[in-house]
Design an enzyme around this catalytic site. Structure first.
Site, PDB file in Angstrom:
ATOM      1  CB  SER A 100      -0.955  -0.057   1.196  1.00  0.00           C
ATOM      2  OG  SER A 100      -1.863   0.998   1.147  1.00  0.00           O
ATOM      3  CG  ASP A 245      -6.328   1.051  -0.811  1.00  0.00           C
ATOM      4  OD1 ASP A 245      -5.433   1.915  -0.885  1.00  0.00           O
ATOM      5  OD2 ASP A 245      -6.357   0.182   0.078  1.00  0.00           O
TER       6      ASP A 245
HETATM    7 MG    MG Z   1      -3.563   1.498   0.002  1.00  0.00          MG
END
Ligand code: MG
Length: 451
Positions: A100, A245
Site C-alpha cells: 500500500s 485504494d
Molecule cells: Mg492502500
C-alpha cells in the site's frame, strides 16, 4: 476492546506487511498461499502492485495455492480495488501482493474474500492458525491447480468505474494525475480519459523503486504534481497511494485538500442521490457528519480501519438499513453500489463528476465547507489501557463513545483517544469549530494523562 485485532499475530489492520527479506519473505508468502488454498478452495485471483519484490512474492504465493489444488488466475499489476472487483465478479478468493503506502523496501499480502472485501479478523485468525500449525492440505498429482495469466481483466474494472458516470462527463476538464509509479498507472489515467478529460501525468510509468516520490501521497511528495497542475491549467490534481485504494487531491492552485474535506465533498455528491447511512471510523472529522445530515442521511461510527467500515456497511445493508456511503478521512472512500472496499479510481472519477456539476473551482468548493480545527498527536505511556481507563473515569459525566478507545463528544468539539496496537502510546485527536477550544480541550486531556 472493540476494533482491536484479538489474537492476530502476523496480519495487521490491512493485511500482513514487512520489510522484504526480513519480515516479508517468499517463505511467508508460500505459507500464506498454502493456508489460503487450504481454507478457500476453487479459483483464486492473484495481483500485485509495482514493487520490485512483487514477482518473487507472487510466485511463492501462487506456488502455495497451486499445490493445494486451487486454480490461479494471475491478473498482473493492478490496484487493490481492481482485484477486489474481479474477485467479487469471478473468483472464490483473491490475494494482492502490496504494501500500500509503505516505502519501497516493504511488501505484504492483502487477502480478499469472495465478496471482494478484505478478510476480516475471525477468518484471518483461522488463516494464521493454518500457517503456524502448518495445517495444509496438499493436492495429489492428479489434483494440482492450474495457472493462467489474465492481465487483460483489469479492463473490466476500468469499464465498471466508467459505466457509473454519464458519457463525456469529463469533457472540458483538464486533470493532472500522479499515480506515483504505482498500480494506478494502468487505470486512473485510462478511466479519466474515457470520461472525456484531458489528462497529464507525472510518475505515470510503473516502477517499483518509486523514483518520483514515496508511495504515501503526502503533501511534500506532491509538490511536482502541484507544479504540473499550474503549468497545464488543470482543474485539479489527483494522486494515489501504491495500491490505489486511496485518492487524494490538489485544487486548481496546486493546494493539498485535507482528506476529511475530500470525504465531505464526495459525501455531498453521493448523498444527494443516495439516501441512507454514512459509515466512518470514530476518527473522522465531524464535518462529514454535518454534510451527511444536511443531505438527509444518518451516520454510523465504527472502529478505526477500513475493514470495519466496509463490514459495517455490508452488515447494515444485509439487515435492511440503507447505506449511502462510507470511508475514512485518509482518501479511502467506499461506494456501496459499486463495491464494499475503498476505491481510489472511483474516487478520482467522482471528483470529476463533482466539478462537472458545480462548474466552480475546486478551491471554492472546499472553502465553502464548514471549518474545523484538528489536533492529532501521539502521547507515550507505558500502559495505554490504563490511560484510557483514567479518561473514562474523568469524563464519566460526559457523552462518551467506546466504539474504539474513548471518544468524548461535546457540542462543538470532540476528542478521540485510542491505544496504539503496536507501540506503548495513545493517539489523541481533538477537533473543534475553533482553534482555541481545540487547544484547551487537548491541554485538559494531557493534564489527565499526566496525573
Ligand atoms: Mg492502500
Amino acid at each position: 476492546m472493540p476494533g482491536e485485532k484479538k489474537g492476530k499475530r502476523l496480519f495487521g489492520t490491512n493485511g500482513v506487511r514487512g520489510v522484504v527479506g526480513v519480515a516479508m519473505t517468499p517463505a511467508l508468502a508460500l505459507s500464506i498461499g498454502l493456508a489460503l488454498g487450504s481454507m478457500r478452495r476453487g479459483k483464486i485471483a492473484v495481483g500485485r502492485d509495482t514493487r520490485t519484490s512483487g514477482p518473487a512474492l507472487a510466485s511463492a504465493l501462487k506456488g502455495g495455492l497451486l499445490a493445494t489444488g486451487c486454480d490461479v488466475t494471475d491478473c498482473g499489476i493492478l490496484p487493490t480495488p481492481a482485484l477486489q472487483y474481479l474477485v467479487q465478479e469471478h473468483f472464490d478468493a483473491g490475494a494482492v501482493i502490496t504494501a500500500s503506502h509503505n516505502p519501497p523496501e516493504y511488501n505484504g499480502v492483502k487477502v480478499i474474500e469472495p465478496d471482494g472485501t478484505e478478510m476480516g479478523d475471525e477468518a484471518t485468525i483461522e488463516l494464521e492458525g493454518h500457517i503456524f500449525a502448518n495445517d495444509v492440505s496438499l493436492a495429489p498429482w492428479s489434483g494440482a491447480g492450474r495457472e493462467v495469466a489474465a492481465p487483460h481483466l483489469v479492463h473490466e474494472y476500468i469499464d465498471a468505474v466508467v459505466r457509473r458516470f454519464p458519457p463525456g462527463i469529463g469533457e472540458g476538464i483538464t486533470v493532472a494525475v500522479d499515480p506515483g509509479c504505482g498500480a494506478a498507472c494502468g487505470t486512473t489515467p485510462a478511466i479519466l480519459t474515457r470520461l472525456g478529460c484531458r489528462v497529464f501525468t507525472i510518475n505515470g510509468q510503473m516502477d517499483g523503486r518509486f523514483p518520483g516520490r514515496l508511495p504515501e501521497p503526502s503533501p511534500d511528495g506532491l509538490i511536482p504534481l502541484g507544479e504540473l497542475v499550474r503549468e497545464t491549467g488543470a482543474a485539479l490534481g489527483i494522486a494515489h497511494d501504491g495500491d490505489a485504494d486511496r485518492a487524494v487531491f490538489l485544487d486548481e492552485q496546486g493546494c493539498y485538500i485535507e482528506e476529511n474535506r475530500e470525504f465531505a465533498l464526495v459525501a455531498d455528491q453521493v448523498c444527494r442521490e443516495r439516501k441512507g447511512m454514512v459509515v466512518m471510523p470514530v476518527s473522522t472529522s465531524r464535518l462529514v457528519e454535518i454534510i451527511a445530515q444536511r443531505n438527509g442521511c444518518g451516520v454510523r461510527y465504527t472502529p478505526v480501519g477500513s475493514i470495519s467500515v466496509a463490514r459495517t456497511m455490508r452488515a447494515l445493508g444485509e439487515g435492511g438499513t440503507p447505506v449511502a456511503f462510507g470511508g475514512e478521512g485518509n482518501g479511502g472512500l467506499i461506494y456501496p453500489d459499486h463495491q464494499f472496499c475503498r476505491d481510489g479510481g472511483m474516487t478520482a472519477a467522482m471528483m470529476i463528476a463533482i466539478l462537472a456539476r458545480e462548474k466552480r473551482p475546486l478551491s471554492s468548493l472546499v472553502a465553502a465547507l464548514p471549518g474545523f480545527s484538528l489536533i492529532a498527536e501521539k502521547i507515550r505511556g507505558k500502559d495505554p489501557g490504563a490511560l484510557i481507563e483514567r479518561l473514562v473515569c474523568a469524563y464519566a459525566h460526559e457523552s462518551l463513545d467506546r466504539t474504539d478507545g474513548i471518544r468524548i463528544n461535546r457540542e462543538n468539539s470532540w476528542a478521540l483517544i485510542r491505544p496504539s496496537g503496536t507501540e506503548p502510546l495513545v493517539r489523541v485527536i481533538v477537533e473543534s469549530t475553533d482553534p482555541e477550544t481545540a487547544r484547551a480541550f487537548f491541554t485538559e486531556i494531557l493534564q489527565i494523562l499526566d496525573q
